[in-house]
Each structure stands twice: as structure tokens, then as C-alpha cells.
Design a protein around this motif. Structure first.
Motif: not given
Length: 560
Positions: A235-258
Motif C-alpha cells: 500500500r505504501y509502495a502504491c502511494a509512493v508511485f501516486y505521489f511520483s506521478i501527481i505533481e502540483k506543477k502539472e499542466i491543468v488538462d494533464e492534471e485532470f486526466m491523471l
């Protein structure tokens, strides 16, 4: 103000009582009290004048009705004890009771007490004791009121102290919760480090995916697994992967899609119910498939393929992370996934060398690393993956030769090396892949002759060799490929004539021979197929005669 008790069980001022008596013929009706049988008989306590035998009760009663609209005798019956003033309501009209300041703090309970003990004094002179007590209290009522205020102040301060104590208790509770969370976090962190899922240094940065995942699973995760739970690490490993993908600096449309892709992640659900994840048990079990899909390729600045999912998910059989913009390289820990059958990391920004540890994945059937930035030679260990059915290395910066060991991949069905920087000649051992259906080696730097052994690939359907430096003639053995649909050898330096048996292959749909030095004629039978739309032919105008070709393009290609 003088008060007295009047007929019909109500109270009024002295003036109101006189007016009322005149209206009623100066006769006073005896008050009727339908109440509980509690031994209190008010009727027997009246004297001949219709007044109470206690003058202080007639002169100094402290309560009166503001409205003369009071209830009738039947309606005034109550479950309350006699002598206690009751506010009654009739037809939505109430008679409001008022108290003077002294009465409001002391008199009502005192008055009720007097009424309850009056039968004891009605026939004796002892009632004077009660009268004197009342008058003393009345005379010193200001002192009594001050005393009452002091009592109220004491009780109020006690309540404030209690409230303050309550706030302190809340603060202590919050502190205890914080301490519990910190203790829990330390226990989980120790478990992670002892299992070598993450390195200690990865927690130095509070904003790292590892630190964010640790904080989430320790303090926020609604499932709140115990630190020793068998499934906490995955569960921790999956959370690490999530936080490595979802970033605050992302472009809006990509953020929404992800976020749509990960919409049920980091919820109270077991990790086996998160989108893209499959376990050997629906509720709680070992993760066997980790396949995240997006509608289109993400062009963002995401993190690397985190090693945590490679260490914490030893039962993984499918790892599919295409189109996520992953960067950096493939961790060497990839070799720990001994049960992995599908590794698909295409359309990312992965770079560096292909790790040799890929050769440890002995059960691997699909290796998809296309459209990344891998460079240097292909590790020889990959040619020992005998269970491979599909190898996609196209769209990278790979160099080096295709080795003889390629013959080990006898189960190969789909082999793609196009769009790289490979060089050398194609080894004859390539013909050992008799089950191969797709072979793409175009847009490289291969040179030499086209091996005649390719004619042994009887299942081959697509063969693309264009944009290389192949020389000599097309081998006649290509005519043995009875399932061939696409043959593309454009932009080489091929010479000689076009083999008739190749042009006449019945399944052939695309035959591109242009930008070479081939000569000869296009058979009439092929022309008829071109007119029927069964085959698409591209040849050089200047060197190949074609009676049915109607157009010669600027690139010197002939078309129907």
C-alpha cells in the motif's frame, strides 16, 4: 407594589382586585383548586373576609398576571403542586407572569414553601414566626440578592474553570493524538527501512514521493493498517508511485486526466480495489497486476519509475505503465520481479542503459520499451529470455549489432527494432525464428545483404527493411513467405531484378521497392491486381517498366 391572590386562582394587584370586586358585586368567590391530593386545603385557610389569615401574603405577594385573560377553572387544573404559579395557554393567548427583582431570585421558591407549610400554622399563633422570617428576608433582600449574586459568580467561575479544564483536556487529547501519529509513523518507517523498500535518505526531503507517502499512510490513510500488517508495504509502495506521478506543477488538462485515472486511489478502499491494480484476492491479497492506462500520452515532468513498486510487489506478473511521461532509468531492482510476465513501459521519457537485470525475468513474455530514450547496446542478457513472444525496442537511441544469440528467442512472434541506431548486418540466425510474424528493423544503419534465411520464417506477415544500407539483390527465398502482406525495402541500395515469385505472392498488399537500383518489369498479372486494388506498389520510374503505372511522382515513384 401591593399584590394579592384573587378568585379563580389568579393573581393581581390590589387595584385590579378592587375593580374586579366592584364588577362582581363586592363578593369574592372562593378559589377552587383542582389539584393533587397533597394535604393542602387552601379553602380552609381563608378567613371571613375572603383574605388569607397571613397579612403578609395578602400585602406582599410578588407575582401577578399581566393579562386578565386567564384560564377557566377546568382549564387551570394542572399536574403541578398547588400554590405554584403556572403559565397557561388558551386559544394561543397566554397570561404572562411577571416577577419583581427580589421575587425573581428568591420569592417564588420561598412562596411555594410557605404554602406547603401553612396548614401547620393556620390555627395557631405560631404563624407569626413565619411572618417574621419573611419580613426579615424582605428587609434585607438587597443583602440576600448580593449573596445570591456571589453564589452565582462562584458557580460561574467554577463552570469556567471546568470549561478551561475541558479545553486543556482537548489540547492534551490532540497532543496525545499527535504523539500517537508520530509513534505510528516511526514504526511504519522502521518497517519500510528494515524491508529495504526505501532508503533512509529518501525521507530527508519532506516533499519527496516517499515522505509524502509515509505521512499519508501514517496519519491520513482512512484504512489505517497496523504497522505490522502484511499488506502495508505494498500500500505504501502504491502511494509512493501516486505521489511520483501527481505533481502540483502539472499542466491543468494533464492534471485532470491523471486525477481521473487515479480517482479511487488513496481512499478507504483496499489497494486491490484501486483502478489499474489486480490482486490474487479481490479484497486483500498480493498485487499481481499493476497496469495504469491513460487516454493519451502525457507530456509532463513526472518522476522516475519508483523502485518501491519493484521491491514491495514480489508477486507482480504484469507491470504496464505506458504514456505516463516517466523519466530517468529502469532501476536494477526490476530483476527482483521473478514472476513478471509482461513489462510494458512504452511512450515515456525513460533513458540510460537497459539494465542487465532484465535478463533475470525468465518468465517474461512481453518486453515493451518502445518510444523512450534508451541508448547504448542491448544487454546480451536479453537474448536469453527464451519465453519472449514480443520484444519492442523501437523508437530509442540503441546502438550496436544484432547478435547471433537472437536465435535463442524461438518463441518470438513480434520483433521491433525500428527507429534506432543499430548497425552491422542482420545475422543469418535470425531465420531461426520460424514463428515470427512481424519483423521491423527499418530506419537503422544496418548494412550488408538481406539474409536468405529470412525465407524460413513461413509465418512472417510484415517485413520492413527500409531506410537502411542494404545492398545486393532481393533474395528469391522471400517468395517462400506465403503469408507475407507487407514488404517494404525502400531507401536502400538494392540492385538486380525484382524476383517474380515475390511480386506474385497472393497475400501481398504493400510492395514498396522505390529509392533503390532495381531493374526489370512489373508483370501484367501484378498490374491487374493493382487495378483491382488488391496491391499497392511503389517502384522507381527510371529503372522499372510498368505498363499500368499512370503517374510518376516527384520522388521518382511510379503509382497506378
Amino acid at each position: 407594589m401591593d399584590h394579592c391572590i384573587v378568585a379563580n386562582g389568579r393573581e393581581a394587584s390590589g387595584r385590579q382586585q378592587q375593580d374586579y370586586e366592584q364588577q362582581q358585586g363586592n363578593s369574592i368567590q372562593e378559589p377552587s383548586c383542582n389539584s393533587h391530593d397533597d394535604g393542602l386545603d387552601l379553602d380552609n385557610n381563608l378567613n371571613d373576609t375572603g383574605k388569607w389569615p397571613f397579612p403578609f401574603l395578602n400585602e406582599d405577594l410578588c407575582c401577578y398576571y399581566d393579562s386578565m385573560d386567564v384560564a377557566t377553572e377546568e382549564e387551570s387544573s394542572s399536574d403541578l403542586p398547588r400554590g405554584v404559579v403556572q403559565q397557561e395557554q388558551k386559544n394561543a393567548t397566554s397570561a404572562t407572569i411577571y416577577f419583581n427583582p427580589f421575587c425573581s431570585n428568591f420569592a417564588p421558591p420561598f412562596f411555594a414553601t410557605c404554602l406547603s407549610v401553612m396548614p401547620m400554622f393556620s390555627n395557631t399563633n405560631s404563624y407569626s414566626v413565619l411572618k417574621n422570617i419573611y419580613r426579615v428576608l424582605k428587609q434585607y433582600r438587597n443583602i440576600v440578592m448580593v449573596g445570591c449574586l456571589l453564589v452565582i459568580a462562584v458557580f460561574s467561575s467554577t463552570a469556567l474553570v471546568d470549561n478551561s479544564g475541558g479545553r486543556r483536556q482537548v489540547a492534551l487529547s490532540v497532543t496525545r493524538d499527535a504523539d500517537d501519529n508520530n509513534t505510528r509513523m516511526n514504526m511504519i518507517k522502521k518497517n519500510i527501512l528494515d524491508s529495504k523498500v526505501s532508503y533512509d535518505g529518501t525521507f530527508d526531503d519532506d516533499d519527496s514521493p516517499q515522505s509524502l507517502a509515509l505521512e499519508w499512510i501514517s496519519k491520513i490513510d482512512p484504512l489505517r493498517l497496523v504497522p505490522s500488517d502484511d499488506y502495508l508495504l505494498q500500500r505504501y509502495a502504491c502511494a509512493v508511485f501516486y505521489f511520483s506521478i501527481i505533481e502540483k506543477k502539472e499542466i491543468v488538462d494533464e492534471e485532470f486526466m491523471l486525477r481521473q485515472t487515479f480517482q479511487d486511489w488513496l481512499t478507504q478502499k483496499p489497494v486491490c480495489q484501486w483502478s489499474g491494480i489486480t490482486c490474487d484476492n479481490d479484497e486483500n491479497g498480493n498485487i499481481t497486476s499493476f497496469a495504469i492506462k491513460t487516454e493519451k500520452a502525457v507530456q509532463g515532468h513526472h518522476q522516475e519509475l519508483v523502485r518501491e513498486i519493484l521491491i514491495a510487489l514480489p508477486e507482480l506478473q504484469i507491470l504496464q505503465l505506458n504514456n505516463l511521461g516517466l523519466k530517468r532509468g529502469i532501476p536494477s531492482e526490476i530483476g527482483l520481479l521473478s514472476k513478471l510476465k509482461v513489462l510494458s513501459l512504452g511512450n515515456n521519457k525513460l533513458s540510460g542503459n537497459l539494465p542487465k537485470s532484465l535478463g533475470q525475468l525468465k518468465q517474461l513474455t512481453l518486453l515493451g520499451l518502445q518510444n523512450n530514450l534508451f541508448h547504448n547496446e542491448i544487454p546480451k542478457e536479453i537474448w536469453n529470455l527464451k519465453e519472449l513472444h514480443a520484444l519492442y525496442l523501437d523508437g530509442n537511441l540503441l546502438t550496436g549489432r544484432l547478435p547471433l544469440e537472437v536465435e535463442n528467442l524461438k518463441n518470438m512472434v513480434d520483433f521491433r527494432l525500428r527507429d534506432n541506431r543499430m548497425n552491422g548486418s542482420l545475422p543469418p540466425s535470425l531465420g531461426s525464428l520460424t514463428g515470427l510474424r512481424i519483423l521491423y528493423v527499418d530506419n537503422n544503419n544496418f548494412h550488408g545483404t538481406i539474409p536468405r534465411e529470412i525465407g524460413n520464417m513461413r509465418e512472417l506477415e510484415s517485413l520492413t527493411l527500409h531506410d537502411n544500407n542494404f545492398v545486393s539483390s532481393l533474395p528469391n527465398d522471400l517468395g517462400n513467405l506465403r503469408n507475407l502482406k507487407h514488404l517494404v525495402v525502400s531507401k536502400n541500395t538494392l540492385t538486380g531484378t525484382i524476383p517474380t515469385n515475390v511480386v506474385q505472392l497472393p497475400t501481398l498488399k504493400y510492395l514498396w521497392l522505390d529509392h533503390n537500383y532495381l531493374v526489370g518489369n512489373v508483370p501484367n498479372e501484378t498490374c491487374q491486381r493493382m487495378k483491382d486494388g488488391d496491391i499497392h506498389l511503389q517502384i522507381d520510374c527510371h529503372s522499372i517498366a510498368c505498363e499500368c503505372c499512370a503517374e510518376c511522382t516527384s520522388d521518382n515513384e511510379q503509382k497506378v
